[in-house]
Write a protein that holds these residues in place. Structure first.
Motif, short mmCIF file in Angstrom:
data_model
loop_
_atom_site.label_atom_id
_atom_site.label_comp_id
_atom_site.label_asym_id
_atom_site.label_seq_id
_atom_site.Cartn_x
_atom_site.Cartn_y
_atom_site.Cartn_z
N ALA A 183 0.81 -1.22 0.00
CA ALA A 183 0.00 0.00 0.00
C ALA A 183 0.84 1.27 0.00
O ALA A 183 0.37 2.32 -0.43
N ARG A 184 2.06 1.19 0.52
CA ARG A 184 2.93 2.35 0.63
C ARG A 184 2.18 3.54 1.25
O ARG A 184 2.00 4.60 0.63
N PRO A 185 1.73 3.39 2.49
CA PRO A 185 0.91 4.43 3.12
C PRO A 185 1.68 5.71 3.38
O PRO A 185 2.90 5.69 3.57
N GLU A 186 0.96 6.81 3.41
CA GLU A 186 1.57 8.09 3.74
C GLU A 186 1.87 8.20 5.23
O GLU A 186 2.81 8.89 5.64
N ARG A 189 7.43 2.49 12.05
CA ARG A 189 8.39 3.58 11.84
C ARG A 189 9.69 3.04 11.28
O ARG A 189 10.35 3.68 10.43
N LEU A 190 10.11 1.84 11.70
CA LEU A 190 11.33 1.24 11.15
C LEU A 190 11.16 0.85 9.69
O LEU A 190 12.16 0.67 8.98
N LEU A 191 9.93 0.71 9.24
CA LEU A 191 9.67 0.47 7.83
C LEU A 191 9.65 1.76 7.02
O LEU A 191 9.39 1.75 5.82
N GLY A 192 9.90 2.88 7.70
CA GLY A 192 9.99 4.16 7.02
C GLY A 192 8.68 4.91 6.90
O GLY A 192 8.59 5.87 6.13
N VAL A 193 7.67 4.50 7.64
CA VAL A 193 6.35 5.13 7.56
C VAL A 193 6.19 6.12 8.70
O VAL A 193 6.43 5.77 9.86
N PRO A 194 5.77 7.36 8.42
CA PRO A 194 5.48 8.30 9.51
C PRO A 194 4.39 7.75 10.42
O PRO A 194 3.44 7.11 9.96
N VAL A 195 4.53 8.00 11.72
CA VAL A 195 3.62 7.43 12.72
C VAL A 195 2.95 8.54 13.52
O VAL A 195 3.62 9.45 14.02
N ILE A 196 1.63 8.45 13.63
CA ILE A 196 0.85 9.30 14.52
C ILE A 196 0.37 8.44 15.67
O ILE A 196 -0.35 7.46 15.46
N MET A 197 0.78 8.77 16.87
CA MET A 197 0.47 7.96 18.05
C MET A 197 -0.70 8.57 18.80
O MET A 197 -0.72 9.78 19.05
N VAL A 198 -1.69 7.76 19.15
CA VAL A 198 -2.77 8.21 20.02
C VAL A 198 -2.33 7.99 21.46
O VAL A 198 -2.03 6.86 21.86
N ALA A 199 -2.26 9.07 22.22
CA ALA A 199 -1.81 8.99 23.61
C ALA A 199 -2.93 8.46 24.50
O ALA A 199 -4.11 8.60 24.20
N GLN A 200 -2.52 7.86 25.60
CA GLN A 200 -3.43 7.38 26.62
C GLN A 200 -3.10 8.09 27.93
O GLN A 200 -1.93 8.41 28.19
N PRO A 201 -4.09 8.33 28.79
CA PRO A 201 -3.78 8.93 30.08
C PRO A 201 -3.03 7.96 30.98
O PRO A 201 -2.85 6.80 30.64
N GLY A 202 -2.59 8.44 32.11
CA GLY A 202 -1.87 7.60 33.06
C GLY A 202 -0.41 7.99 33.18
O GLY A 202 0.04 8.98 32.61
N CYS A 260 5.04 15.29 6.32
CA CYS A 260 6.09 14.28 6.17
C CYS A 260 6.37 13.98 4.70
O CYS A 260 7.52 13.74 4.30
N ARG A 261 5.33 14.00 3.88
CA ARG A 261 5.51 13.76 2.44
C ARG A 261 6.31 14.90 1.82
O ARG A 261 7.23 14.67 1.00
N LYS A 262 6.01 16.13 2.18
CA LYS A 262 6.73 17.28 1.63
C LYS A 262 8.19 17.28 2.07
O LYS A 262 9.10 17.58 1.29
N GLU A 263 8.41 16.93 3.36
CA GLU A 263 9.79 16.92 3.86
C GLU A 263 10.60 15.84 3.15
O GLU A 263 11.80 16.04 2.86
N ALA A 264 9.98 14.71 2.84
CA ALA A 264 10.70 13.64 2.16
C ALA A 264 11.01 13.98 0.71
O ALA A 264 11.97 13.45 0.12
#
Length: 338
Positions: free
Chosen positions: A90-93, A108-121, A332-336
């Motif tokens: 798929a080569r995701p953005e 991320r090690l596969l080179g894909v930008p990652v958006i993490m959903v944070a959890q409380p605690g 991330c796409r523009k920076e790459a």
């Protein structure tokens, strides 16, 4: 193309993903072990093997560096292989991860930008320090002005506090009615993520407190519905746990609430409960109360102003999360491409 990893514990992660995906302009592929509802906003799905079915596991934390990566586990290996295969095809953005340190790190090690959903605690252990530092963006599904955990402040420049995300945001509230004979209606909400409560406990409480009309949804041994919105809105008081989805749904309905946090890793629900209590959004009990305490707790909850729930910033939260995801993918796409 956006990938969206959905953790299989409970239903809150899935409901949140569906709410956000409805606002994404790009195609979205869901990667999960959960069974999705017949109607959902995802363009495609990748069904992942479970990685928690083995009777015994070896070295699951990778010597403290991760949370769950057991040696020679067929399910874990199959999950990661499926993710790698999808990324190659798929080569995701970008990939949204809700939640898994291992999936976020691997992607991320596969080179894909990652958006993490944070959890409380208290997310100050080594795996969380790694994943939040590594993430290209972080989405915190609660309001910034009510809760900014110390461990998240270091990543303030890449964190979007979007407010509580409820699947019922924007849905019209039905007419509220009182219980039979004028008795106040008390709705006890359980959750699919596990609970120390059961239907027998609720039934016993109802017998001890006949001046209230008691009902329950999602409590083990009791009724369940995929759409609790009418019952939440009709309740004079909602007794719920401290999960993010449960709190957001009560906030969307603006109902008085008694919140009883359940035991979860990293004191997730306890932290949320403290924030709600501090800002007087709900009444909080640290454990299931004695039957003699209930009249006072319910009266306290009903004496508050349910409009204070608006401070949880439900309205537009999913759309704000989607905008943060889209912006990160574009950046991330523009920076790459430079």
């Amino acid at each position: 193309m956006i990938g969206y990893y959905i953790h299989h514990q409970g239903r809150g992660h899935l409901n949140r993903a569906i709410s956000i995906a409805c606002h994404l302009r790009r195609p979205v592929t869901a990667l999960t072990s959960l069974e999705l509802p017949e109607e959902h906003p995802f363009t495609a799905t990748v069904t992942l093997a479970r990685d928690d079915t083995a009777e015994t596991v070896s070295e699951p934390t990778a010597h403290g560096a991760l949370h769950w990566a057991p040696h020679h586990d067929d399910g874990f290996g199959a999950r990661m292989q499926a993710i790698a295969g999808w990324v190659a095809d798929a080569r995701p953005e970008a990939m949204v991860v809700d939640v898994s340190v291992e999936v976020a790190t691997f992607t991320r090690l596969l080179g894909v930008p990652v958006i993490m959903v944070a959890q409380p605690g208290k997310r100050v252990d080594q795996p969380h320090l790694l994943v939040h530092r590594m993430a290209d963006h972080i989405i915190a599904p609660w309001p910034r002005d009510l809760c900014m955990p110390p461990w998240l402040r270091s990543y303030d420049s890449k964190t979007s506090y979007v407010g509580g995300i409820s699947r019922f945001d924007g849905r019209e509230r039905p007419h509220l009615s009182r219980g039979s004979g004028g008795a106040a209606r008390v709705l006890v909400l359980g959750g699919a993520g596990g609970s120390t409560l059961d239907a027998e406990t609720v039934a016993a409480l109802a017998a001890e407190q006949p001046s209230y009309h008691w009902s329950s949804l999602g409590v083990p041994g009791g009724p369940w519905t995929s759409d609790p919105w009418p019952q939440i809105c009709a309740a004079d008081v909602v007794v719920g746990h401290g999960g993010q989805g449960c709190v957001a749904d009560i906030a969307a309905a603006e109902r008085p609430a008694v919140i009883i946090p359940q035991a979860r890793p990293f004191d997730e629900q306890q932290m949320t409960a403290r924030v709600l209590q501090q800002h007087q959004l709900a009444v909080v009990a640290r454990r299931w109360p004695d039957h003699r305490a209930w009249p006072g707790l319910l009266a306290h909850a009903m004496s508050g102003d349910p409009a204070r729930w608006r401070r949880w910033q439900i309205h537009g939260a999913a759309a704000r999360a989607a905008a943060a995801i889209e912006d990160t993918a574009c950046r991330c796409r523009k920076e790459a491409a430079r």
